[in-house]
Design a protein around this motif. Sequence first.
Motif, PDB file in Angstrom:
ATOM      1  N   CYS A  14       8.797   0.400   5.149  1.00 61.86           N
ATOM      2  CA  CYS A  14       8.696  -1.056   5.286  1.00 61.86           C
ATOM      3  C   CYS A  14       9.568  -1.828   4.305  1.00 61.86           C
ATOM      4  N   GLN A  43      -1.633  -5.596   9.585  1.00 59.41           N
ATOM      5  CA  GLN A  43      -1.049  -6.872   9.987  1.00 59.41           C
ATOM      6  C   GLN A  43       0.449  -6.889   9.681  1.00 59.41           C
ATOM      7  N   ALA A  44       0.827  -6.335   8.530  1.00 61.19           N
ATOM      8  CA  ALA A  44       2.239  -6.311   8.133  1.00 61.19           C
ATOM      9  C   ALA A  44       3.081  -5.549   9.153  1.00 61.19           C
ATOM     10  N   MET A  46       2.312  -5.089  12.303  1.00 68.90           N
ATOM     11  CA  MET A  46       2.354  -5.887  13.523  1.00 68.90           C
ATOM     12  C   MET A  46       3.420  -6.976  13.411  1.00 68.90           C
ATOM     13  N   GLU A  47       3.547  -7.596  12.249  1.00 71.62           N
ATOM     14  CA  GLU A  47       4.549  -8.643  12.055  1.00 71.62           C
ATOM     15  C   GLU A  47       5.967  -8.082  12.169  1.00 71.62           C
ATOM     16  N   ILE A  48       6.202  -6.890  11.639  1.00 66.44           N
ATOM     17  CA  ILE A  48       7.521  -6.255  11.772  1.00 66.44           C
ATOM     18  C   ILE A  48       7.827  -6.011  13.245  1.00 66.44           C
ATOM     19  N   ARG A  50       6.550  -7.508  15.839  1.00 67.80           N
ATOM     20  CA  ARG A  50       6.729  -8.809  16.503  1.00 67.80           C
ATOM     21  C   ARG A  50       8.144  -9.318  16.270  1.00 67.80           C
ATOM     22  N   SER A  51       8.604  -9.245  15.030  1.00 68.78           N
ATOM     23  CA  SER A  51       9.938  -9.767  14.716  1.00 68.78           C
ATOM     24  C   SER A  51      11.043  -8.973  15.398  1.00 68.78           C
ATOM     25  N   LEU A  84       1.182 -11.113  20.503  1.00 68.55           N
ATOM     26  CA  LEU A  84       2.413 -10.868  19.773  1.00 68.55           C
ATOM     27  C   LEU A  84       3.469 -11.929  20.062  1.00 68.55           C
TER      28      LEU A  84
END
Length: 85
Positions: A14, A43-44, A46-48, A50-51, A84
């Motif tokens: 990450c 959550q982190a 998931m954010e990666i 999503r981006s 997402l």
Amino acid sequence: QIHITQIQSLTKQCSTPVPTSLSNLGLAEALGMETLAEGVETQALMEILRSEGCDMIQGYLIGRPMPGNHVQRMLSSAQTTVALG
């Protein structure tokens, strides 16, 4: 579908640039396909995803394994919905 082993390797990386294991997200998008990442636990992560354009996730972040008779209750609960997009 992004296999759980690729997600696990992403979790370990990450702090580095996005690994090549996510290159299939771009390919899927170019082909008009939806993508699903399995094994998402934070959550982190998931954010990666999503981006990077991932459409759907599954994993402990969303819910733990459960008996079939509990699924209906979970699905009717707005608290378990994670979008997402």
